[in-house]
Write a protein that holds these residues in place. Structure first.
Motif, PDB file in Angstrom:
ATOM      1  N   LEU A  33       3.456  17.273 -31.167  1.00  0.00           N
ATOM      2  CA  LEU A  33       2.427  16.704 -30.020  1.00  0.00           C
ATOM      3  C   LEU A  33       2.692  15.129 -29.816  1.00  0.00           C
ATOM      4  O   LEU A  33       2.389  14.625 -28.647  1.00  0.00           O
ATOM      5  CB  LEU A  33       1.105  16.924 -30.018  1.00  0.00           C
ATOM      6  CG  LEU A  33       0.641  18.733 -29.787  1.00  0.00           C
ATOM      7  CD1 LEU A  33      -0.663  18.974 -30.013  1.00  0.00           C
ATOM      8  CD2 LEU A  33       1.385  19.303 -28.695  1.00  0.00           C
ATOM      9  N   THR A  34       2.876  14.439 -30.779  1.00  0.00           N
ATOM     10  CA  THR A  34       2.909  13.024 -30.488  1.00  0.00           C
ATOM     11  C   THR A  34       4.314  12.538 -30.160  1.00  0.00           C
ATOM     12  O   THR A  34       4.458  11.403 -29.623  1.00  0.00           O
ATOM     13  CB  THR A  34       2.215  12.162 -32.073  1.00  0.00           C
ATOM     14  OG1 THR A  34       2.928  12.920 -32.916  1.00  0.00           O
ATOM     15  CG2 THR A  34       1.004  12.610 -32.192  1.00  0.00           C
ATOM     16  N   ALA A  35       5.159  13.163 -30.422  1.00  0.00           N
ATOM     17  CA  ALA A  35       6.590  12.843 -30.210  1.00  0.00           C
ATOM     18  C   ALA A  35       6.839  13.135 -28.515  1.00  0.00           C
ATOM     19  O   ALA A  35       6.185  14.071 -27.844  1.00  0.00           O
ATOM     20  CB  ALA A  35       7.734  13.811 -30.875  1.00  0.00           C
ATOM     21  N   PRO A  36       7.425  12.241 -27.787  1.00  0.00           N
ATOM     22  CA  PRO A  36       7.787  12.548 -26.265  1.00  0.00           C
ATOM     23  C   PRO A  36       8.505  14.005 -26.320  1.00  0.00           C
ATOM     24  O   PRO A  36       9.001  14.283 -26.881  1.00  0.00           O
ATOM     25  CB  PRO A  36       8.735  11.447 -26.011  1.00  0.00           C
ATOM     26  CG  PRO A  36       8.422  10.206 -26.916  1.00  0.00           C
ATOM     27  CD  PRO A  36       8.173  11.184 -28.209  1.00  0.00           C
ATOM     28  N   LEU A  37       7.975  14.777 -25.209  1.00  0.00           N
ATOM     29  CA  LEU A  37       8.440  16.032 -24.905  1.00  0.00           C
ATOM     30  C   LEU A  37       9.747  16.193 -24.485  1.00  0.00           C
ATOM     31  O   LEU A  37      10.552  16.923 -25.295  1.00  0.00           O
ATOM     32  CB  LEU A  37       7.637  16.667 -23.950  1.00  0.00           C
ATOM     33  CG  LEU A  37       7.744  18.223 -23.408  1.00  0.00           C
ATOM     34  CD1 LEU A  37       7.470  19.076 -24.662  1.00  0.00           C
ATOM     35  CD2 LEU A  37       7.157  18.598 -22.298  1.00  0.00           C
ATOM     36  N   VAL A  38      10.222  15.082 -23.863  1.00  0.00           N
ATOM     37  CA  VAL A  38      11.740  15.061 -23.452  1.00  0.00           C
ATOM     38  C   VAL A  38      12.184  13.687 -23.620  1.00  0.00           C
ATOM     39  O   VAL A  38      11.358  12.955 -23.304  1.00  0.00           O
ATOM     40  CB  VAL A  38      12.086  15.754 -22.286  1.00  0.00           C
ATOM     41  CG1 VAL A  38      11.713  17.146 -22.234  1.00  0.00           C
ATOM     42  CG2 VAL A  38      11.423  15.288 -20.989  1.00  0.00           C
ATOM     43  N   GLU A  48      16.892  11.836 -20.131  1.00  0.00           N
ATOM     44  CA  GLU A  48      17.750  12.764 -19.436  1.00  0.00           C
ATOM     45  C   GLU A  48      16.946  14.040 -18.703  1.00  0.00           C
ATOM     46  O   GLU A  48      17.484  14.864 -18.085  1.00  0.00           O
ATOM     47  CB  GLU A  48      18.905  13.302 -20.398  1.00  0.00           C
ATOM     48  CG  GLU A  48      18.588  14.270 -21.624  1.00  0.00           C
ATOM     49  CD  GLU A  48      18.017  13.549 -22.733  1.00  0.00           C
ATOM     50  OE1 GLU A  48      17.518  14.259 -23.581  1.00  0.00           O
ATOM     51  OE2 GLU A  48      18.050  12.306 -22.566  1.00  0.00           O
ATOM     52  N   GLY A  49      15.647  14.352 -19.530  1.00  0.00           N
ATOM     53  CA  GLY A  49      14.783  15.481 -19.234  1.00  0.00           C
ATOM     54  C   GLY A  49      14.034  15.004 -18.054  1.00  0.00           C
ATOM     55  O   GLY A  49      13.007  15.986 -17.908  1.00  0.00           O
ATOM     56  N   LEU A  50      13.992  13.851 -17.453  1.00  0.00           N
ATOM     57  CA  LEU A  50      12.994  13.564 -16.695  1.00  0.00           C
ATOM     58  C   LEU A  50      13.537  13.323 -15.448  1.00  0.00           C
ATOM     59  O   LEU A  50      14.778  13.146 -15.033  1.00  0.00           O
ATOM     60  CB  LEU A  50      12.257  12.066 -17.177  1.00  0.00           C
ATOM     61  CG  LEU A  50      11.627  12.078 -18.234  1.00  0.00           C
ATOM     62  CD1 LEU A  50      11.140  10.795 -18.878  1.00  0.00           C
ATOM     63  CD2 LEU A  50      10.381  13.009 -18.310  1.00  0.00           C
ATOM     64  N   ALA A  51      12.697  13.086 -14.115  1.00  0.00           N
ATOM     65  CA  ALA A  51      13.153  12.830 -13.042  1.00  0.00           C
ATOM     66  C   ALA A  51      12.340  11.700 -12.520  1.00  0.00           C
ATOM     67  O   ALA A  51      11.078  11.680 -12.859  1.00  0.00           O
ATOM     68  CB  ALA A  51      12.855  14.146 -11.723  1.00  0.00           C
ATOM     69  N   GLU A  52      12.721  11.064 -11.517  1.00  0.00           N
ATOM     70  CA  GLU A  52      12.026   9.825 -10.769  1.00  0.00           C
ATOM     71  C   GLU A  52      11.075  10.691  -9.556  1.00  0.00           C
ATOM     72  O   GLU A  52      11.453  10.872  -8.568  1.00  0.00           O
ATOM     73  CB  GLU A  52      13.104   8.883 -10.086  1.00  0.00           C
ATOM     74  CG  GLU A  52      12.254   7.612  -9.725  1.00  0.00           C
ATOM     75  CD  GLU A  52      13.495   6.800  -9.132  1.00  0.00           C
ATOM     76  OE1 GLU A  52      13.079   5.417  -8.766  1.00  0.00           O
ATOM     77  OE2 GLU A  52      14.489   7.088  -8.985  1.00  0.00           O
ATOM     78  N   GLN A  53      10.085  10.760 -10.142  1.00  0.00           N
ATOM     79  CA  GLN A  53       8.950  11.262  -9.139  1.00  0.00           C
ATOM     80  C   GLN A  53       8.409  10.450  -7.887  1.00  0.00           C
ATOM     81  O   GLN A  53       8.295  11.000  -6.991  1.00  0.00           O
ATOM     82  CB  GLN A  53       7.676  11.662 -10.102  1.00  0.00           C
ATOM     83  CG  GLN A  53       8.026  12.484 -11.243  1.00  0.00           C
ATOM     84  CD  GLN A  53       6.670  12.913 -11.759  1.00  0.00           C
ATOM     85  OE1 GLN A  53       5.566  13.162 -11.204  1.00  0.00           O
ATOM     86  NE2 GLN A  53       6.708  13.154 -13.187  1.00  0.00           N
ATOM     87  N   PHE A  54       8.654   9.033  -8.258  1.00  0.00           N
ATOM     88  CA  PHE A  54       8.230   8.221  -6.976  1.00  0.00           C
ATOM     89  C   PHE A  54       9.259   7.185  -6.879  1.00  0.00           C
ATOM     90  O   PHE A  54       9.364   6.236  -7.706  1.00  0.00           O
ATOM     91  CB  PHE A  54       6.980   7.441  -7.337  1.00  0.00           C
ATOM     92  CG  PHE A  54       5.872   8.534  -7.370  1.00  0.00           C
ATOM     93  CD1 PHE A  54       5.195   8.957  -6.006  1.00  0.00           C
ATOM     94  CD2 PHE A  54       5.279   8.901  -8.349  1.00  0.00           C
ATOM     95  CE1 PHE A  54       4.138   9.862  -6.326  1.00  0.00           C
ATOM     96  CE2 PHE A  54       4.172   9.923  -8.497  1.00  0.00           C
ATOM     97  CZ  PHE A  54       3.592  10.078  -7.515  1.00  0.00           C
ATOM     98  N   PRO A  55      10.302   7.519  -6.105  1.00  0.00           N
ATOM     99  CA  PRO A  55      11.692   6.460  -6.171  1.00  0.00           C
ATOM    100  C   PRO A  55      11.084   5.135  -5.532  1.00  0.00           C
ATOM    101  O   PRO A  55      10.354   5.013  -5.046  1.00  0.00           O
ATOM    102  CB  PRO A  55      12.613   7.276  -5.159  1.00  0.00           C
ATOM    103  CG  PRO A  55      12.261   8.575  -5.327  1.00  0.00           C
ATOM    104  CD  PRO A  55      10.539   8.619  -5.462  1.00  0.00           C
TER     105      PRO A  55
END
Length: 444
Positions: free
Chosen positions: A403-408, A411-418
């Protein structure tokens, strides 16, 4: 009509519905809509491919203790249900007449189903033992009235009969429990253990359809003097008394069960007696207990029946619980069947090896997938070995690391607010509209 969920490609094992083979299962409105080969996918909102998996009705554990925070033995069922496939947890006597309403309120917060066996003792299992030493607690009229007021919740009567629990009163608490059950049209579950009273005297009071839990108890067999297969047990079994495993922390021995099986006394149901003292071993959970019956020679079909439709029938649970019959609640368990051998131990550390075991992949209650939930820490009064404590610490460390390690990673993220957003044209009418003064700012 559109189905909410379609589970496809699994091997279905549904002893109560007479099904064993490749089937699809459709769910609509929290209930089984259809079971068949190659059901149309276009009729489902959500399709889950279960090729290579085993799909059974949600497991029914006939003997558990889930009144956590108010009893010595109680645990919360949801943190175990989501990884074990148990969707119906029969609480065996945690609450008596004095606490049934508070228990009802606690059950409302559970995701799983909890039918209740009312303890003949009004004080229930607040303490470790001794609830029937004072016969004033075993009030027949009060228990009958309590059942009448809680017909939707109470499925039977529970009586613990051993030397510590009943003291000098022998079988009198059981006699009263049977009287209540007869008046209310319910079965009795009786716990057996140390004597007195003699096992033969206990069994003589039971009726066809009543349940003996801890049926393969080495403690009960030794104390009675009649061994694992006493004449009284043979007679009770022949008369229709149901034998239940009720593993727990001291109620199950491999050699006793093997002797009973050799004599033709096959248990009707397999239950874990899961509680705060056996959750960390030796019972662990219902699938582990089921594997122990596989280890002594029962077939997978027999064991699944003993953990689904048979306990449901023993308590006459409504609506097809324990089956995949269309119209039944969509309580489902998905398993991987792993090939062994797997080493297992009973309550006395005798070892046997199971040829296979069931490892749960998913559990559904009323068609909804149970989410992961972390277990609560053991209560301070629960005895644990040094090895158990170390294992709990390791498990907590593993969970913390996950749980303390970042989930992804990035490369597993998206820019939610460009950063560069498309210009939005203003409303022309708004551009010429006169501004309205802010009285607060003008005063400043």
């Amino acid at each position: 009509m559109t189905d909410d969920l379609l589970l496809t490609g699994a091997r279905v094992l549904d002893p109560g519905g007479g099904r064993s083979g490749r089937y699809d299962v459709a769910v609509r409105g929290g209930r089984i809509a259809a079971v068949g080969a190659d059901l149309p996918h276009r009729d489902a909102r959500h399709v889950v491919d279960l090729r290579g998996k085993l799909l059974t009705p949600g497991l029914v554990d006939l003997h558990t203790h889930v009144y956590a925070g108010a009893t010595y033995w109680g645990i919360h069922p949801d943190p175990v249900a989501w990884y074990s496939g148990v969707t119906t947890w029969v609480d065996a006597g945690s609450a008596g007449a004095y606490s049934i309403e508070a228990f009802r309120r606690a059950i409302r917060d559970f995701r799983v189903r909890v039918p209740v066996l009312l303890n003949i003792s009004a004080v229930g299992l607040t303490g470790r033992t001794g609830e029937s030493r004072d016969l004033e607690n075993c009030d027949v009229d009060l228990a009958v009235a309590t059942v009448a007021d809680n017909r939707d919740l109470v499925a039977g009567i529970k009586v613990r009969v051993d030397r510590e629990t009943v003291g000098r009163h022998g079988t009198e608490p059981l006699r009263r429990g049977v009287e209540v059950a007869a008046a209310c049209g319910l079965p009795v579950m009786v716990h057996i253990g140390t004597t007195p009273p003699r096992l033969a005297d206990v069994l003589a009071l039971l009726r066809p359809g009543d349940i003996v839990t801890h049926c393969a108890s080495a403690i009960a067999a030794a104390a009675d003097g009649g061994g694992p297969v006493s004449p009284a047990l043979r007679e009770a079994h022949a008369a229709g008394v149901l034998l239940d495993i009720g593993h727990g922390s001291g109620g199950f021995a491999f050699d006793v069960l093997e002797a009973q099986l050799a004599a033709g006394l096959t248990p009707y149901s397999v239950s874990s007696d899961l509680h705060a003292r056996c959750l960390y071993g030796p019972a662990f959970d219902l699938p582990t207990t089921m594997a122990k019956l596989l280890a002594v020679g029962l077939t997978l079909d027999e064991v699944v029946a003993a953990a689904t439709v048979r306990p449901a029938r023993a308590l006459r649970l409504p609506d097809g619980i324990g089956t995949l019959t269309p119209g039944a609640p969509a309580d489902l368990a998905v398993f991987t069947v792993e090939d062994g051998p797997f080493e297992l131990v009973d309550a006395h550390r005798q070892r046997r090896y199971a040829p296979r075991r069931l490892v749960n992949d998913a559990t559904y209650v009323a068609g909804r997938l149970l989410p992961p939930r972390l277990p609560e820490p053991p209560r301070p009064w629960i005895p644990l070995t040094a090895a158990q404590r170390q294992a709990l610490q390791r498990r907590a460390g593993t969970v913390r690391a996950l749980l303390t390690a970042p989930l992804v990673g990035p490369e597993g993220l998206a820019e939610q607010f460009p950063r560069q957003q498309a210009a939005v044209p203003l409303d022309p009418a708004a551009a010429v509209r006169e501004p309205v003064a802010d009285p607060v700012s003008e005063e400043g």
